[in-house]
Scaffold this motif. Structure first.
Motif, PDB file in Angstrom:
ATOM      1  N   LYS A 104      -9.390  10.818  -3.453  1.00  0.00           N
ATOM      2  CA  LYS A 104      -9.777   9.227  -3.460  1.00  0.00           C
ATOM      3  C   LYS A 104      -9.001   8.220  -3.513  1.00  0.00           C
ATOM      4  N   ASP A 105      -8.273   8.527  -4.761  1.00  0.00           N
ATOM      5  CA  ASP A 105      -7.396   7.313  -5.181  1.00  0.00           C
ATOM      6  C   ASP A 105      -6.157   7.176  -4.486  1.00  0.00           C
ATOM      7  N   ARG A 106      -5.867   8.085  -3.690  1.00  0.00           N
ATOM      8  CA  ARG A 106      -4.722   8.261  -2.803  1.00  0.00           C
ATOM      9  C   ARG A 106      -4.718   7.818  -1.525  1.00  0.00           C
ATOM     10  N   VAL A 107      -5.953   7.308  -0.764  1.00  0.00           N
ATOM     11  CA  VAL A 107      -6.145   6.858   0.341  1.00  0.00           C
ATOM     12  C   VAL A 107      -6.651   5.510   0.475  1.00  0.00           C
ATOM     13  N   GLN A 108      -6.254   4.555   1.426  1.00  0.00           N
ATOM     14  CA  GLN A 108      -6.863   3.451   1.532  1.00  0.00           C
ATOM     15  C   GLN A 108      -7.256   3.237   3.129  1.00  0.00           C
ATOM     16  N   PHE A 109      -8.600   2.960   3.258  1.00  0.00           N
ATOM     17  CA  PHE A 109      -9.090   2.616   4.485  1.00  0.00           C
ATOM     18  C   PHE A 109      -8.947   1.205   4.922  1.00  0.00           C
ATOM     19  N   ILE A 110      -8.822   1.060   6.101  1.00  0.00           N
ATOM     20  CA  ILE A 110      -8.616  -0.341   6.613  1.00  0.00           C
ATOM     21  C   ILE A 110      -9.130  -0.616   8.160  1.00  0.00           C
ATOM     22  N   THR A 111     -10.314  -1.576   8.143  1.00  0.00           N
ATOM     23  CA  THR A 111     -10.387  -2.201   9.486  1.00  0.00           C
ATOM     24  C   THR A 111      -9.941  -3.381   9.667  1.00  0.00           C
ATOM     25  N   ILE A 112      -9.472  -3.668  10.903  1.00  0.00           N
ATOM     26  CA  ILE A 112      -8.785  -5.043  11.263  1.00  0.00           C
ATOM     27  C   ILE A 112      -9.537  -5.586  12.307  1.00  0.00           C
ATOM     28  N   THR A 113      -9.963  -6.641  12.100  1.00  0.00           N
ATOM     29  CA  THR A 113     -10.827  -7.390  13.366  1.00  0.00           C
ATOM     30  C   THR A 113      -9.743  -8.128  14.380  1.00  0.00           C
TER      31      THR A 113
ATOM     32  N   LYS B  74      -2.381  -9.329  18.565  1.00  0.00           N
ATOM     33  CA  LYS B  74      -0.882  -8.911  18.815  1.00  0.00           C
ATOM     34  C   LYS B  74      -0.508  -7.607  17.834  1.00  0.00           C
ATOM     35  N   LEU B  75      -0.987  -7.614  16.801  1.00  0.00           N
ATOM     36  CA  LEU B  75      -0.876  -6.373  15.838  1.00  0.00           C
ATOM     37  C   LEU B  75      -1.489  -5.099  16.403  1.00  0.00           C
ATOM     38  N   ALA B  76      -2.649  -5.302  16.987  1.00  0.00           N
ATOM     39  CA  ALA B  76      -3.248  -3.948  17.832  1.00  0.00           C
ATOM     40  C   ALA B  76      -2.076  -3.408  18.853  1.00  0.00           C
ATOM     41  N   GLU B  77      -1.653  -4.557  19.458  1.00  0.00           N
ATOM     42  CA  GLU B  77      -0.783  -4.387  20.629  1.00  0.00           C
ATOM     43  C   GLU B  77       0.348  -3.613  20.230  1.00  0.00           C
ATOM     44  N   GLU B  78       0.838  -3.681  19.218  1.00  0.00           N
ATOM     45  CA  GLU B  78       2.089  -3.108  18.369  1.00  0.00           C
ATOM     46  C   GLU B  78       1.688  -1.746  18.093  1.00  0.00           C
ATOM     47  N   PHE B  79       0.248  -1.387  17.689  1.00  0.00           N
ATOM     48  CA  PHE B  79       0.034  -0.082  17.388  1.00  0.00           C
ATOM     49  C   PHE B  79      -0.511   0.780  18.975  1.00  0.00           C
TER      50      PHE B  79
ATOM     51  N   LEU C 240       0.813  -1.047   0.013  1.00  0.00           N
ATOM     52  CA  LEU C 240       0.028  -0.098  -0.041  1.00  0.00           C
ATOM     53  C   LEU C 240       0.735   1.123   0.016  1.00  0.00           C
ATOM     54  N   THR C 241       1.873   1.319  -0.115  1.00  0.00           N
ATOM     55  CA  THR C 241       3.053   2.261  -0.298  1.00  0.00           C
ATOM     56  C   THR C 241       2.340   3.234  -1.281  1.00  0.00           C
ATOM     57  N   GLU C 242       2.568   4.546  -1.334  1.00  0.00           N
ATOM     58  CA  GLU C 242       2.099   5.587  -2.303  1.00  0.00           C
ATOM     59  C   GLU C 242       0.810   5.890  -1.789  1.00  0.00           C
ATOM     60  N   LYS C 243       0.062   5.176  -0.684  1.00  0.00           N
ATOM     61  CA  LYS C 243      -1.161   5.677  -0.526  1.00  0.00           C
ATOM     62  C   LYS C 243      -1.223   5.981   1.087  1.00  0.00           C
ATOM     63  N   VAL C 244      -1.885   6.930   1.304  1.00  0.00           N
ATOM     64  CA  VAL C 244      -1.976   7.188   2.631  1.00  0.00           C
ATOM     65  C   VAL C 244      -3.180   6.177   3.432  1.00  0.00           C
ATOM     66  N   VAL C 245      -2.733   5.518   4.492  1.00  0.00           N
ATOM     67  CA  VAL C 245      -3.697   4.444   5.121  1.00  0.00           C
ATOM     68  C   VAL C 245      -4.320   5.081   6.519  1.00  0.00           C
ATOM     69  N   VAL C 246      -5.730   5.025   6.286  1.00  0.00           N
ATOM     70  CA  VAL C 246      -6.254   5.057   7.628  1.00  0.00           C
ATOM     71  C   VAL C 246      -6.913   3.776   8.159  1.00  0.00           C
ATOM     72  N   LEU C 247      -6.266   3.352   9.393  1.00  0.00           N
ATOM     73  CA  LEU C 247      -6.535   2.086   9.723  1.00  0.00           C
ATOM     74  C   LEU C 247      -7.182   2.144  11.325  1.00  0.00           C
ATOM     75  N   HIS C 248      -7.897   1.095  11.672  1.00  0.00           N
ATOM     76  CA  HIS C 248      -8.570   1.189  12.994  1.00  0.00           C
ATOM     77  C   HIS C 248      -8.709  -0.252  13.248  1.00  0.00           C
TER      78      HIS C 248
ATOM     79  N   THR D  27      -8.609  -9.823   8.327  1.00  0.00           N
ATOM     80  CA  THR D  27      -8.737 -10.600   9.188  1.00  0.00           C
ATOM     81  C   THR D  27      -7.455 -11.332   9.039  1.00  0.00           C
ATOM     82  N   SER D  28      -6.830 -12.291  10.219  1.00  0.00           N
ATOM     83  CA  SER D  28      -5.614 -13.110  10.126  1.00  0.00           C
ATOM     84  C   SER D  28      -5.485 -14.220   8.896  1.00  0.00           C
TER      85      SER D  28
END
Length: 225
Positions: A98-107, A149-154, A60-68, A137-138
Motif C-alpha cells: 500500500k505505501d509503496r504504490v502511487q496511483f495517478i489519473t491525469i486529465t 502533449k504529455l499523453a502523446e509522449e506516453f 515520487l521516486t521509491e514508489k511504483v507509479v500506476v498512471l493513466h 491537471t495542468s
C-alpha cells in the motif's frame, strides 16, 4: 467491479512471498496478452492536484507509479477505466504494498476538468483520494494542451470531435521506483490481478532476500533437550 474481498484473499499469500520481476514477466508473457514491457525513462511532468498542490514525477521516486489518462466528460470508456484502476487500488491496498504504490489519473481536458469536477470524480468511480490516488491537471499557469502533449509522449493519439469528445487509446502505464517506464497494460481486457502481481515484482525487485540459515549444531542439540 471486482469482488475485491475474494480477490484480495487469494492474492495475499502470493504477494506476501517474493517473486522476482523476471519470473513475473515470463508468466505474464504466457498468460496476459494485453501486457507490454517497456524500458525507457518515463516522460517527466510537473502538474498539480485539484487543490493546487504541485506534483512532480521526480518527487515520487521509491514508489511504483500506476498512471493513466482520461477526461471527466468522457461518456464511455474513461469511467470504466477509472473503475478498473479503483479495483486495482483496493487490491494493492489490502497488501503490504500500500505505501509503496502511487496511483495517478491525469486529465486530458484541463479546461473543463476544473477543481470542482476533479475532486468528486475519484470517489464516484471507486478511487480513494485519501490514500494513494490523485487526479492531476495542468493548472492555470500552463498551456491547456500540456497534459495532452504529455499523453502523446506516453504514446497516445487523439482525435477531437466537433462536439468536444476525445477519441484516444486506453492504456495503464507502470513506472518503477527509479522513474523508468517499465510496462503498459492495454485496454480493459487485462486481468487486474496480473497487474497487481507485476507491481509486487517491482516492489520486491530491489529488496534483498536471504535464505534462512541452517540451524547450528548447538541449536539442534538444545532443541533435543
Amino acid at each position: 467491479m471486482l469482488a475485491t474481498g475474494t480477490a484480495a484473499a487469494l492474492l495475499a499469500p502470493i504477494v506476501a512471498s517474493a517473486h522476482s520481476l523476471e519470473d513475473v514477466q515470463e508468466d505474464l508473457f504466457e498468460k496476459e496478452k494485453y501486457f507490454q514491457t517497456k524500458d525507457e525513462p518515463a516522460p517527466d511532468f510537473a502538474l498539480q492536484e485539484a487543490d493546487g498542490n504541485p506534483v512532480r514525477l521526480q518527487d515520487l521516486t521509491e514508489k511504483v507509479v500506476v498512471l493513466h489518462f482520461l477526461y471527466a466528460g468522457c461518456p464511455d470508456v474513461c469511467p470504466l477505466h477509472a473503475e478498473r484502476i479503483g479495483d486495482i487500488q483496493r487490491l494493492v491496498n489490502d497488501t503490504p504494498m500500500k505505501d509503496r504504490v502511487q496511483f495517478i489519473t491525469i486529465t486530458t481536458d484541463p479546461e473543463r476538468d476544473t477543481p470542482e469536477v476533479l475532486k468528486p470524480y475519484g470517489p464516484i468511480h471507486g478511487l480513494d483520494p485519501t490514500t494513494n490516488w490523485m487526479f492531476l491537471t495542468s493548472g492555470p499557469d500552463r498551456p491547456e494542451d500540456t497534459t495532452r502533449k504529455l499523453a502523446e509522449e506516453f504514446g497516445h493519439g487523439f482525435t477531437v470531435t466537433d462536439d468536444g469528445l476525445q477519441i484516444h487509446s486506453v492504456v495503464t502505464h507502470i513506472i518503477d521506483q527509479k522513474g523508468q517506464w517499465v510496462a503498459n497494460f492495454h485496454g480493459l481486457g487485462f486481468e487486474p490481478t496480473n497487474l497487481v502481481l507485476f507491481i509486487n515484482g517491482l516492489t520486491n525487485a530491489n529488496v534483498p532476500h536471504k535464505e534462512p540459515e541452517a540451524p547450528s549444531l548447538w541449536s539442534r542439540m538444545r532443541s533435543m533437550l
